[in-house]
Design a protein around this motif. Structure first.
Motif, PDB file in Angstrom:
ATOM      1  N   THR A  69       0.841  -1.206   0.000  1.00 52.73           N
ATOM      2  CA  THR A  69       0.000   0.000   0.000  1.00 52.73           C
ATOM      3  C   THR A  69       0.871   1.249   0.000  1.00 52.73           C
ATOM      4  O   THR A  69       0.612   2.211  -0.725  1.00 52.73           O
ATOM      5  CB  THR A  69      -0.932  -0.002   1.234  1.00 52.73           C
ATOM      6  N   LEU A  70       1.923   1.222   0.806  1.00 51.27           N
ATOM      7  CA  LEU A  70       2.855   2.358   0.830  1.00 51.27           C
ATOM      8  C   LEU A  70       3.414   2.630  -0.563  1.00 51.27           C
ATOM      9  O   LEU A  70       3.543   3.779  -0.986  1.00 51.27           O
ATOM     10  CB  LEU A  70       4.038   2.040   1.752  1.00 51.27           C
ATOM     11  N   LEU A  71       3.731   1.535  -1.257  1.00 47.54           N
ATOM     12  CA  LEU A  71       4.358   1.663  -2.581  1.00 47.54           C
ATOM     13  C   LEU A  71       3.356   1.981  -3.682  1.00 47.54           C
ATOM     14  O   LEU A  71       3.740   2.190  -4.827  1.00 47.54           O
ATOM     15  CB  LEU A  71       5.079   0.353  -2.932  1.00 47.54           C
ATOM     16  N   GLY A  72       2.073   1.983  -3.334  1.00 49.62           N
ATOM     17  CA  GLY A  72       1.059   2.278  -4.343  1.00 49.62           C
ATOM     18  C   GLY A  72       0.721   1.091  -5.211  1.00 49.62           C
ATOM     19  O   GLY A  72       0.071   1.235  -6.254  1.00 49.62           O
ATOM     20  N   MET A  73       1.156  -0.107  -4.816  1.00 42.87           N
ATOM     21  CA  MET A  73       0.870  -1.295  -5.633  1.00 42.87           C
ATOM     22  C   MET A  73      -0.548  -1.802  -5.392  1.00 42.87           C
ATOM     23  O   MET A  73      -1.120  -2.467  -6.250  1.00 42.87           O
ATOM     24  CB  MET A  73       1.892  -2.394  -5.356  1.00 42.87           C
ATOM     25  N   ILE A  74      -1.103  -1.539  -4.218  1.00 42.00           N
ATOM     26  CA  ILE A  74      -2.529  -1.789  -3.984  1.00 42.00           C
ATOM     27  C   ILE A  74      -3.114  -0.537  -3.315  1.00 42.00           C
ATOM     28  O   ILE A  74      -2.418   0.139  -2.552  1.00 42.00           O
ATOM     29  CB  ILE A  74      -2.800  -3.054  -3.127  1.00 42.00           C
ATOM     30  N   PRO A  75      -4.376  -0.220  -3.631  1.00 39.46           N
ATOM     31  CA  PRO A  75      -4.946   1.020  -3.069  1.00 39.46           C
ATOM     32  C   PRO A  75      -5.301   0.843  -1.594  1.00 39.46           C
ATOM     33  O   PRO A  75      -5.626  -0.270  -1.167  1.00 39.46           O
ATOM     34  CB  PRO A  75      -6.211   1.225  -3.912  1.00 39.46           C
ATOM     35  N   PRO A  76      -5.258   1.925  -0.803  1.00 43.98           N
ATOM     36  CA  PRO A  76      -5.684   1.808   0.595  1.00 43.98           C
ATOM     37  C   PRO A  76      -7.191   1.571   0.673  1.00 43.98           C
ATOM     38  O   PRO A  76      -7.932   2.008  -0.205  1.00 43.98           O
ATOM     39  CB  PRO A  76      -5.295   3.151   1.202  1.00 43.98           C
ATOM     40  N   VAL A  77      -7.615   0.881   1.725  1.00 44.58           N
ATOM     41  CA  VAL A  77      -9.054   0.695   1.934  1.00 44.58           C
ATOM     42  C   VAL A  77      -9.663   2.039   2.337  1.00 44.58           C
ATOM     43  O   VAL A  77     -10.741   2.406   1.889  1.00 44.58           O
ATOM     44  CB  VAL A  77      -9.310  -0.382   3.020  1.00 44.58           C
ATOM     45  N   SER A  78      -8.952   2.755   3.209  1.00 46.21           N
ATOM     46  CA  SER A  78      -9.355   4.130   3.538  1.00 46.21           C
ATOM     47  C   SER A  78      -8.105   4.891   3.970  1.00 46.21           C
ATOM     48  O   SER A  78      -7.054   4.290   4.209  1.00 46.21           O
ATOM     49  CB  SER A  78     -10.407   4.136   4.649  1.00 46.21           C
ATOM     50  N   GLY A  79      -8.240   6.203   4.100  1.00 46.48           N
ATOM     51  CA  GLY A  79      -7.079   7.029   4.439  1.00 46.48           C
ATOM     52  C   GLY A  79      -6.168   7.183   3.236  1.00 46.48           C
ATOM     53  O   GLY A  79      -6.551   6.864   2.106  1.00 46.48           O
ATOM     54  N   ARG A  80      -4.952   7.664   3.492  1.00 48.44           N
ATOM     55  CA  ARG A  80      -4.057   7.894   2.354  1.00 48.44           C
ATOM     56  C   ARG A  80      -2.585   7.869   2.769  1.00 48.44           C
ATOM     57  O   ARG A  80      -2.255   8.020   3.950  1.00 48.44           O
ATOM     58  CB  ARG A  80      -4.379   9.217   1.671  1.00 48.44           C
ATOM     59  N   VAL A  81      -1.769   7.671   1.760  1.00 50.71           N
ATOM     60  CA  VAL A  81      -0.317   7.756   1.926  1.00 50.71           C
ATOM     61  C   VAL A  81       0.112   9.058   1.260  1.00 50.71           C
ATOM     62  O   VAL A  81      -0.167   9.260   0.075  1.00 50.71           O
ATOM     63  CB  VAL A  81       0.388   6.559   1.252  1.00 50.71           C
TER      64      VAL A  81
END
Lengths: 271, 286
Positions: A69-81
């Motif tokens: 998720t940090l790397l942007g390979m899968i989207p966050p369920v909620s919130g953001r990086v």
């Protein structure tokens, strides 16, 4: 779902014990998982340049999912990086390195890949400066003696050093390593962790490393992140904060908390 | 009257053989280069499915010409079907709850079966269909050569230019993604390069030798266990040798061309394996 107290969300930061460097990445109310179901509660975390963060937790606790998720390979369920630099340079060494053993590569050839980013592959040859950086990275990672040997013939420790050389050559500001010491013996594991700490300090990189060795993780990290899907919780803080949390004691017992409080060494404790 | 030797025949009729030999040289070389990706990315059956699709494309081109009166260049038919097969194989099979192998099996079986069915309705072109599937240099026209040379040259140039990007994306996809390379674009261009080259070569040389060039050349090179750059160079060279050498062998010993090229490519694998074995004996540390 809950996040153990302390610390409260928003108060956690992966800053070195020295004055913090530049803020690189923030996780803001970030919940990770696949699809719409979060694996863990939402949490906040700030990662600074030069910091060393150890991530601990049982198998399947969501460590790799958080990395992806940090790397942007899968989207966050909620919130953001949030990336605080638009051109932030990342490097990632996955749990199972995706380099096929049938590949006839030598570490020397792989290290130069560290210099590739964006569209600079359009230049068909690496520059002399890039080759110089790669050579220096091989020396810094201690990979000189096997730089010309086939990657598949290297020991796990040597493979990790080769990949570490690539990370150094990349001059990334933030490096994520998913269980880099998993297949190593205790000596190689210690050496690797020391190298990673030096990498954070000397190269001023933020290093985030997943480890199952709780003692090594606690000894070297500025900040520990404990993930637990069972409770479910994310605890961020120093060794005492993490080891004395309810979620951690639920998984590993009270011994670590007692030792962390007394300051006695933990010995080799694989979690 | 003295019978002229095969060598003299070859010299006297060289103009007749020049185009097929040059075509085999270019196709063998370019497919040999691409074969390193095919083998190292474990896409050997992708190559098989795409070459079969190319065969179906040629058969369909004859079919529409005979039955519908539409003139479609068989090389264009082969290329279109190869590209379609490549695009389909690039889709994520997990969306259909299938594995990559299932998709490959489907593409391979369908293309092969459909080629047989279409071939049954164009009996007068049966010889051509045989040529498409197993290879015969008689089919190589100057137009075929120009197309193979033009397309092959462009693909090889692009491959050399973007070599660093293609290798990084192919052999460490996650690392390339994290370092911000345009992974999907590079992947798509590489796969299309393979699909297009297989398509144009299959019409000119036949599916069987095209499959051999696009797999066995790399296998022969990889057995030698040199650095990656040398592996690409050797695979290109082995592709050229298989193409030209197979043609010459077929001419001098009266064998079918496609089969000769395929067997020679296989023999090169055996020879390099023997050479590797010998080198290992000399250097037991390896």
């Amino acid at each position: 779902m809950k996040t153990d107290d302390p610390p409260k969300p928003g108060e956690t930061s992966a800053a070195p014990q020295l004055p913090p460097g530049e803020l690189l990445v923030s996780c803001e109310e970030l919940a990770v998982g696949y699809g719409e179901t979060p694996m863990l509660p939402a949490f906040n975390l700030k990662i600074y340049k030069g910091s060393f963060v150890s991530v601990v937790g049982r198998n399947g606790s969501g460590k790799s999912t958080w990395f992806k998720t940090l790397l942007g390979m899968i989207p966050p369920v909620s919130g953001r990086v949030v990336k605080h630099r638009p051109e932030l340079k990342w490097s990632y060494v996955p749990q199972t390195v995706g380099i096929d053993t049938i590949l006839p590569m030598r570490p020397k050839e792989m290290v130069i890949w560290g210099r590739l980013s964006g569209w600079n592959f359009l230049r068909p040859f690496s520059t002399s400066q890039e080759r110089k950086l790669a050579e220096e990275a091989i020396d810094t990672a201690g990979a000189r003696s096997f730089a010309h040997r086939p990657y598949r013939e290297l020991s796990e420790g040597q493979k990790q050093r080769a990949l570490l050389a690539r990370v150094i050559a990349s001059q990334a500001e933030l490096v994520l390593l998913d269980e880099p010491t998993a297949a190593m013996d205790a000596v190689a594991e210690q050496e690797t962790m020391k190298r990673l700490v030096r990498l954070a300090r000397d190269q001023n990189m933020a290093v985030v490393v997943v480890s199952h060795d709780l003692e090594l993780a606690a000894r070297h990290a500025d900040v520990l992140v404990f993930l637990d899907r069972e409770t479910p919780s994310i605890i961020v803080g120093d060794a005492q904060t993490v080891f004395c949390s309810h979620a951690f004691r639920h998984q590993y017992g009270d011994e670590y908390c007692a030792r962390a409080k007394s300051g006695s060494p933990l010995g080799h404790t694989h979690g | 009257m003295d019978e002229i030797s095969k060598w003299e025949q070859f010299q006297l009729s060289f103009e007749l053989f020049r185009d097929p030999i040059l075509c085999a040289l270019v196709a063998g070389g370019v497919l040999g280069f691409l074969s390193v990706y095919v083998v190292l990315r474990r896409m050997v059956f992708v190559s098989a499915a795409v070459t079969h699709s190319a065969g179906l494309g040629v058969a369909l081109a004859f079919f529409v010409d005979i039955h519908l009166g539409l003139s479609v260049d068989p090389m264009l038919g082969a290329t279109i079907l190869s590209v379609i097969a490549t695009l389909l194989l690039m889709l994520d099979p997990a969306r259909l709850k299938l594995t990559r192998e299932s998709m490959l099996g489907l593409a391979f079986a369908f293309a092969g079966g459909a080629a047989v069915l279409v071939g049954d309705r164009i009996a007068q072109e049966a010889h051509d269909i045989q040529g498409i599937l197993f290879g015969t240099a008689v089919l190589v026209t100057p137009e075929n050569l120009y197309t193979v040379a033009g397309v092959g040259g462009a693909i090889l140039l692009l491959q050399l230019w973007w070599y660093r990007g293609f290798t990084f994306v192919s052999f460490d996809r996650v690392g390339a993604t994290v370092q911000g390379l345009p992974v999907r674009m590079l992947d798509a261009v590489l796969m299309m390069s393979i699909g297009i080259m297989v398509g144009v070569s299959a019409r000119a040389l036949g599916s069987l030798p095209v499959f051999a060039f696009s797999t066995l050349s790399a296998i022969a090179a990889l057995v030698l266990d040199f650095r990656l750059g040398w592996t690409f160079l050797l695979a290109t060279l082995f592709g050229c040798i298989s193409g030209v050498g197979g043609y010459l062998f077929a001419f001098f010993y009266d064998f079918p061309v496609g089969g000769s090229q395929t067997v020679l490519a296989s023999v090169l694998v055996l020879l390099t394996a023997l050479l590797r074995g010998g080198l290992n004996l000399l250097d037991p540390t390896r």
